[in-house]
Design an enzyme around this catalytic site. Structure first.
Site, mmCIF file in Angstrom:
data_model
loop_
_atom_site.group_PDB
_atom_site.id
_atom_site.type_symbol
_atom_site.label_atom_id
_atom_site.label_comp_id
_atom_site.label_asym_id
_atom_site.label_seq_id
_atom_site.Cartn_x
_atom_site.Cartn_y
_atom_site.Cartn_z
ATOM 1 N N SER A 184 50.723 62.461 61.881
ATOM 2 C CA SER A 184 50.588 63.438 60.703
ATOM 3 C C SER A 184 51.146 64.646 61.031
ATOM 4 O O SER A 184 50.798 65.403 62.109
ATOM 5 C CB SER A 184 49.220 63.407 60.474
ATOM 6 O OG SER A 184 48.919 64.284 59.335
ATOM 7 N N LYS A 185 51.604 65.269 59.947
ATOM 8 C CA LYS A 185 51.900 66.905 60.056
ATOM 9 C C LYS A 185 50.954 67.825 60.020
ATOM 10 O O LYS A 185 50.716 68.955 60.354
ATOM 11 C CB LYS A 185 52.957 67.233 58.927
ATOM 12 C CG LYS A 185 54.412 66.545 59.047
ATOM 13 C CD LYS A 185 55.140 67.254 57.987
ATOM 14 C CE LYS A 185 56.303 66.501 57.532
ATOM 15 N NZ LYS A 185 57.313 66.819 56.619
ATOM 16 N N ARG A 186 49.755 67.094 59.168
ATOM 17 C CA ARG A 186 48.617 68.049 59.144
ATOM 18 C C ARG A 186 47.575 67.634 60.095
ATOM 19 O O ARG A 186 47.794 66.765 61.088
ATOM 20 C CB ARG A 186 48.068 67.581 57.748
ATOM 21 C CG ARG A 186 49.206 68.497 56.805
ATOM 22 C CD ARG A 186 48.612 68.081 55.477
ATOM 23 N NE ARG A 186 49.796 67.780 54.722
ATOM 24 C CZ ARG A 186 50.837 68.016 54.627
ATOM 25 N NH1 ARG A 186 51.220 69.530 55.193
ATOM 26 N NH2 ARG A 186 52.040 67.543 53.987
#
Ligand code: GLU
Length: 496
Positions: free
Chosen positions: A257-259
């Site tokens: 995930s980018k988050r």
């Protein structure tokens, strides 16, 4: 490998958030490829989507790339002969090229309102048929156009996608990709506010910046056929394209995930490059590790210096299938890189992180600690835990901690007082002298050496786990060592 190579690659992030692992891997592969080929690595900021613009993204990107050592040859803060390198500074160019396609009859102005497009989508959803724009404006008469213009409607510009046939291209990693044109929409090239879409800007820029190889993430693969049509429409030669496999999370099940994401035990996984820096990863370890997320030289080798990676990197060795990101392996690799640092180098890297942790350390004492802790660090930030006792006025601990196993408060008190007395007269106060004095006392203490030194360790560091005792005392200094031992004796009074 030749220095006259005309290879030009670009990394083209959109400043929508902090710079993350996926972006860094793409940048790194572009960088390694460019250096390997003796070509140029260009950094271009794709900032035309103003709604997703994040003001900290660009400074974060530039500092992270520099920290990792992914230096660009052309781009922000450096310039170059193909600039400007921010797409928002190139709007006139995109408008000009959109007009060129309109003039050729390969693009057209579309005046459809948002409401019309929404109801079109709604109807299509109901029927479950083909989705997409119905090409209502593709064949407007001059009269209709004049009418819309007179109403002050600001059009978008759409590509007139061929209605039949198919579009193909050869991806360097994925092989030949073919789509039927009827599956492609008449995509928007220029929005009604005059800003380009990603598709127009990326094709115009890759062409006008003379990019030879587009190396980017797999998520852009489905856009590429549209770009092929645009290159055809302009009559331009298309760069070679290579789409890199996605990076999977440590479980190998989902996309990284980018988050923020949490592991099963609630720990936050690091995703942004600045977090790796702040958590004490070495840029050279992350550089090495990221190179291996999707590329390998052979089945065994894992440690590669920057120059070796440049020498060995080859797109043909990039994996076609996604690889998982192992935080454990990165940590292991980081520890190994830390152990290989020179002592001055390591002390210099520890100092700012210690200060950021609120520890008022100085270079010389940190350097003195280095031989005692270097082997023990997985990340630089581990150091604080080991040596913070030396930078506080007073250490805080439960006096019960002084009592190891059979040791009574009275006995501990006598022993620690004897230590204080012995150390107070020691000259010089060196590691060897301290060891000799304390070993002498240990022998007559009636305790096992480990128990005896354990009590002394808690008295001077406040911890049961600390750097080797004699070295720690030497660095702490005579005065403070003696004062802490006396303070321990005082604390023990409460337990007598
Ligand atoms: N601006 C796109 C991004 O943010 C770049 C895609 C490409 O490299 O073509 O990832």
């Amino acid at each position: 490998m030749t220095s006259t190579s005309s290879v030009r690659v670009r990394f083209a992030p959109s400043p929508t958030g902090y710079f993350h692992l996926g972006g860094a891997r793409t940048a790194l592969y572009n960088y390694l490829f460019a250096r390997h080929e003796g070509g140029k690595f260009i950094l271009r900021v794709e900032d035309t989507d103003r709604t997703r613009y994040h003001p900290e993204a660009i400074p974060d990107l530039l500092s992270s790339l520099r920290w990792l050592g992914i230096w660009w040859d052309e781009g922000p803060e450096i310039g170059g002969s193909y600039g400007p390198y921010y797409q928002s500074d190139r709007l006139a160019l995109y408008q000009e090229y959109a007009q060129q396609l309109i003039d050729k009859g390969l693009a057209y102005r579309c005046y459809c309102s948002a409401a019309r497009l929404a109801s079109l989508r709604e109807g299509q959803r109901g029927q479950g048929g083909a989705a997409g724009y119905d090409r209502h404006c593709r064949h407007l008469t001059a009269g209709q156009i004049a009418d819309y213009e007179a109403q002050g409607i600001r059009p978008v510009v759409r590509l007139a996608v061929p209605l039949e046939g198919e579009t193909s291209f050869d991806d360097l990693l994925r092989g030949r990709i073919t789509v039927q044109n009827e599956q492609l929409d008449d995509l928007v090239l220029l929005k009604s506010d005059g800003f380009p879409t990603y598709h127009l800007a990326v094709v115009v820029d890759d062409h006008s910046m003379a990019i030879t190889h587009v190396i980017r993430g797999d998520e852009w693969l489905s856009s590429t056929p549209k770009h092929v049509l645009m290159y055809d429409a302009f009559g331009w030669e298309m760069p070679v394209h290579a789409h890199l496999p996605v990076i999977l999370d440590p479980s190998g099940k989902g996309k990284l995930s980018k988050r923020k994401k949490k592991t099963a035990d609630g720990q936050e996984l690091l995703t942004y490059i600045h977090e790796f820096r702040d958590e004490g990863y070495l840029p050279e370890a992350l550089f090495n590790f990221l190179a291996l997320v999707g590329w390998s030289y052979d089945a065994e080798r894992e440690f590669f210096g920057r120059d070796e990676l440049i020498r060995l990197f080859d797109l043909s060795r990039v994996s076609k299938s996604p690889g998982a990101f192992s935080y454990d392996k990165l940590e292991y690799m980081n520890g190994s890189y830390i152990r290989s640092l020179g002592q001055n180098d390591l002390a210099g890297r520890l100092l700012p992180l210690l200060k950021a942790d609120g520890i008022d350390a100085d270079f010389d004492s940190v350097l003195a600690f280095v031989p005692h802790i270097q082997e023990r660090l997985k990340v630089l930030t581990d150091a604080a835990e080991w040596i913070d006792f030396a930078y506080v006025e007073e250490i805080d601990y439960d006096p019960q901690e002084l009592l190891q196993k059979k040791l009574t408060p009275a006995h501990a008190s006598t022993l620690l007082a004897a230590c204080a007395a012995a150390l107070a007269v020691l000259a010089p106060f060196g590691e060897g002298e301290i060891e000799a004095a304390l070993r002498g006392l240990a022998e007559t203490s009636g305790l096992k050496a480990r128990e005896f030194f354990g009590a002394v360790r808690v008295a001077v560091t406040g911890k049961r786990v600390a750097p080797p005792l004699f070295g720690a005392l030497a660095i702490l200094g005579q005065q403070r060592s003696v004062a802490r031992l006396r303070e321990a004796v005082r604390r023990l009074e409460a337990l007598l």
